[in-house]
Design a protein around this motif. Structure first.
Motif, PDB file in Angstrom:
ATOM      1  N   LYS A  12       0.825  -1.204   0.000  1.00  0.00           N
ATOM      2  CA  LYS A  12       0.000   0.000   0.000  1.00  0.00           C
ATOM      3  C   LYS A  12       0.864   1.261   0.000  1.00  0.00           C
ATOM      4  CE  LYS A  12      -3.966   1.899   2.530  1.00  0.00           C
ATOM      5  NZ  LYS A  12      -4.842   1.704   3.720  1.00  0.00           N
ATOM      6  N   ALA A  15       2.549   1.648  -3.390  1.00  0.00           N
ATOM      7  CA  ALA A  15       1.585   2.076  -4.406  1.00  0.00           C
ATOM      8  C   ALA A  15       1.345   3.583  -4.317  1.00  0.00           C
ATOM      9  CB  ALA A  15       0.268   1.314  -4.238  1.00  0.00           C
ATOM     10  N   PHE A  16       1.212   4.083  -3.091  1.00  0.00           N
ATOM     11  CA  PHE A  16       0.999   5.526  -2.920  1.00  0.00           C
ATOM     12  C   PHE A  16       2.239   6.302  -3.329  1.00  0.00           C
ATOM     13  CE2 PHE A  16       0.887   9.490  -0.517  1.00  0.00           C
ATOM     14  CZ  PHE A  16      -0.384   9.936  -0.819  1.00  0.00           C
ATOM     15  N   LEU A  18       4.584   5.487  -5.506  1.00  0.00           N
ATOM     16  CA  LEU A  18       4.752   5.496  -6.956  1.00  0.00           C
ATOM     17  C   LEU A  18       3.691   6.349  -7.638  1.00  0.00           C
ATOM     18  CD1 LEU A  18       5.660   1.736  -7.554  1.00  0.00           C
ATOM     19  CD2 LEU A  18       7.203   3.716  -7.652  1.00  0.00           C
ATOM     20  N   PHE A  19       2.507   6.392  -7.066  1.00  0.00           N
ATOM     21  CA  PHE A  19       1.445   7.232  -7.643  1.00  0.00           C
ATOM     22  C   PHE A  19       1.821   8.706  -7.571  1.00  0.00           C
ATOM     23  CE2 PHE A  19      -2.265   9.937  -6.770  1.00  0.00           C
ATOM     24  CZ  PHE A  19      -2.932   9.798  -7.990  1.00  0.00           C
ATOM     25  N   VAL A  20       2.280   9.160  -6.409  1.00  0.00           N
ATOM     26  CA  VAL A  20       2.651  10.572  -6.255  1.00  0.00           C
ATOM     27  C   VAL A  20       3.863  10.898  -7.139  1.00  0.00           C
ATOM     28  CG1 VAL A  20       3.367  12.369  -4.629  1.00  0.00           C
ATOM     29  CG2 VAL A  20       1.731  10.621  -3.904  1.00  0.00           C
ATOM     30  N   HIS A  21       4.835  10.002  -7.140  1.00  0.00           N
ATOM     31  CA  HIS A  21       6.019  10.200  -7.978  1.00  0.00           C
ATOM     32  C   HIS A  21       5.630  10.330  -9.453  1.00  0.00           C
ATOM     33  CE1 HIS A  21       9.884   9.744  -9.852  1.00  0.00           C
ATOM     34  NE2 HIS A  21       9.680   8.484 -10.224  1.00  0.00           N
ATOM     35  N   ALA A  22       4.777   9.436  -9.937  1.00  0.00           N
ATOM     36  CA  ALA A  22       4.366   9.463 -11.333  1.00  0.00           C
ATOM     37  C   ALA A  22       3.554  10.722 -11.653  1.00  0.00           C
ATOM     38  CB  ALA A  22       3.547   8.212 -11.661  1.00  0.00           C
ATOM     39  N   ALA A  23       2.706  11.146 -10.706  1.00  0.00           N
ATOM     40  CA  ALA A  23       1.880  12.333 -10.934  1.00  0.00           C
ATOM     41  C   ALA A  23       2.741  13.591 -11.070  1.00  0.00           C
ATOM     42  CB  ALA A  23       0.884  12.496  -9.791  1.00  0.00           C
ATOM     43  N   ARG A 129       1.468   9.109   3.859  1.00  0.00           N
ATOM     44  CA  ARG A 129       0.778   9.942   2.865  1.00  0.00           C
ATOM     45  C   ARG A 129       1.336  11.361   2.878  1.00  0.00           C
ATOM     46  NH1 ARG A 129      -2.967   6.961   5.545  1.00  0.00           N
ATOM     47  NH2 ARG A 129      -4.153   5.425   4.357  1.00  0.00           N
TER      48      ARG A 129
END
Length: 375
Positions: A12, A15-16, A18-23, A129
């Motif tokens: 979890k 996943a968070f 990598l999501f922020v990094h990609a965004a 987060r």
């Protein structure tokens, strides 16, 4: 032993992360469309003047005689980053600027994870987060994304820090060796870590007497010696190479005189820049650095802040050139800022996330414009 709940939580968090990094990376790539793409738009200053030239042509044999570059050479740039770019370029066939962007895009999540694990262990429970929102929007991460050494340096620094924290000194020593092959300030970090390890071991064993205390202290001295030897080996390898190439093992230091990087008493370069009205932005950056270092000692992040202080004093006494990158792009700088932000009300913290995000995008555009404000 397999722990399903722990594995699920780790997944979890990743996943968070990598999501922020990609965004954030996606926003920067989108901004770069008007400047020829992210690789071309971000490769300025040291990237184009040094790293890409080392990748393509190797290190200079002599300093330049051209009027614009008189006395300059690329010896000041340590080999770990450009040689990694060259190796990946040769294996993949991709252009070196593209390789630099991809490499740092891969290394940055690993750095963020290590910072989170380290600060969570040393400073207390950390909300992942908030941590990753602050980390990936922190303005100084601009230099973690472009084709510079900051991301690789930060990863090796945190690798050494995490390994020392877990008493894995062979891993720490390997990290120290690589750290000192990345930038010359790596040896300062290694020396501070070695000294702190001995000091903390002495404090932990203050209740022991006689032979037990001597054995514990001897073990910590041996661990610290291994760390210093590894770091010294890293910088020595580059010095040996420079001696064979130029006849000057300290060419990486001597060549910086061409950039007017000369040691004076602390504060001289602040006065010089104010008096000549040049690089006032770097004076402001130096003041911000001093404030954060002071707050770091207040927060009792003694080891991390001492690393910043020693690095700052060496840079501050020789020139203000790039001092914002040298200090602000150190992962320990972010850790102190994060610790300070956690003392604030949630609404203020959210405002800082917005402020960091806007500032990061603004300075990214300025970087794409090749402005010297960020040099």
């Amino acid at each position: 032993m397999y722990d399903p709940a722990r594995t699920q939580m780790k997944t979890k968090i990743w996943a968070f992360l990598l999501f922020v990094h990609a965004a954030v990376l996606g926003c920067i790539v989108w901004l770069a469309r008007s400047y020829g793409g992210i690789a071309a738009a971000s490769c300025h200053w040291d990237c184009s003047d040094a790293y890409m030239r080392i990748v393509d042509q190797g290190y200079d044999r002599t300093s330049s005689l051209a009027a614009q570059w008189l006395g300059e050479a690329n010896w000041a740039f340590f080999p770990a980053f450009p040689l990694t770019l060259r190796t990946i370029r040769d294996l993949t066939g991709l252009p070196a600027p593209d390789v630099g962007i991809i490499l740092n895009a891969v290394l940055l999540p690993m750095l963020a994870w290590l910072c989170y694990q380290y600060q969570n262990r040393k400073w207390g429970p950390v909300d992942y987060r908030l941590y990753f929102l602050f980390f990936f929007t922190f303005p100084a991460t601009l230099w973690f994304r472009v084709q510079y050494t900051e991301c690789m340096f930060g990863l090796f620094l945190m690798g050494m820090a995490w390994a020392v924290l877990n008493s894995r000194f062979y891993v720490a020593s390997l990290s120290a060796l690589l750290l000192c092959l990345t930038r010359p300030t790596g040896i300062l970090c290694v020396l501070v870590f070695a000294a702190f390890h001995i000091f903390m071991s002495w404090r932990r064993n203050v209740g022991y007497r006689g032979r037990e205390r001597l054995q514990a202290l001897t073990a910590s001295v041996m661990d610290s010696t291994l760390l210093v030897l590894a770091g010294g080996t890293g910088i020595s390898l580059f010095m040996i190479y420079l001696y064979r190439l130029t006849g000057d093992s300290l060419a990486f230091s001597h060549v910086q005189i061409a950039w007017h990087r000369v040691f004076h008493f602390p504060g001289y370069w602040v006065w010089f820049n104010l008096e000549h009205k040049t690089h006032v932005n770097l004076v402001v950056a130096a003041i911000l650095d001093m404030i954060v270092i002071y707050k770091g000692f207040q927060k009792k992040l003694y080891l991390e802040t001492t690393v910043l202080l020693v690095t700052f004093m060496v840079a501050f006494s020789s020139s203000l050139l790039s001092i914002h990158r040298i200090i602000m792009a150190n992962p320990f700088f972010f850790m102190i800022v994060y610790a300070c932000l956690m003392d604030m009300r949630p609404a203020v913290r959210n405002a800082f996330i917005a402020f960091f995000s806007v500032t990061l995008l603004v300075i990214t555009v300025l970087w794409f414009h090749d402005t010297n404000l960020l040099y």
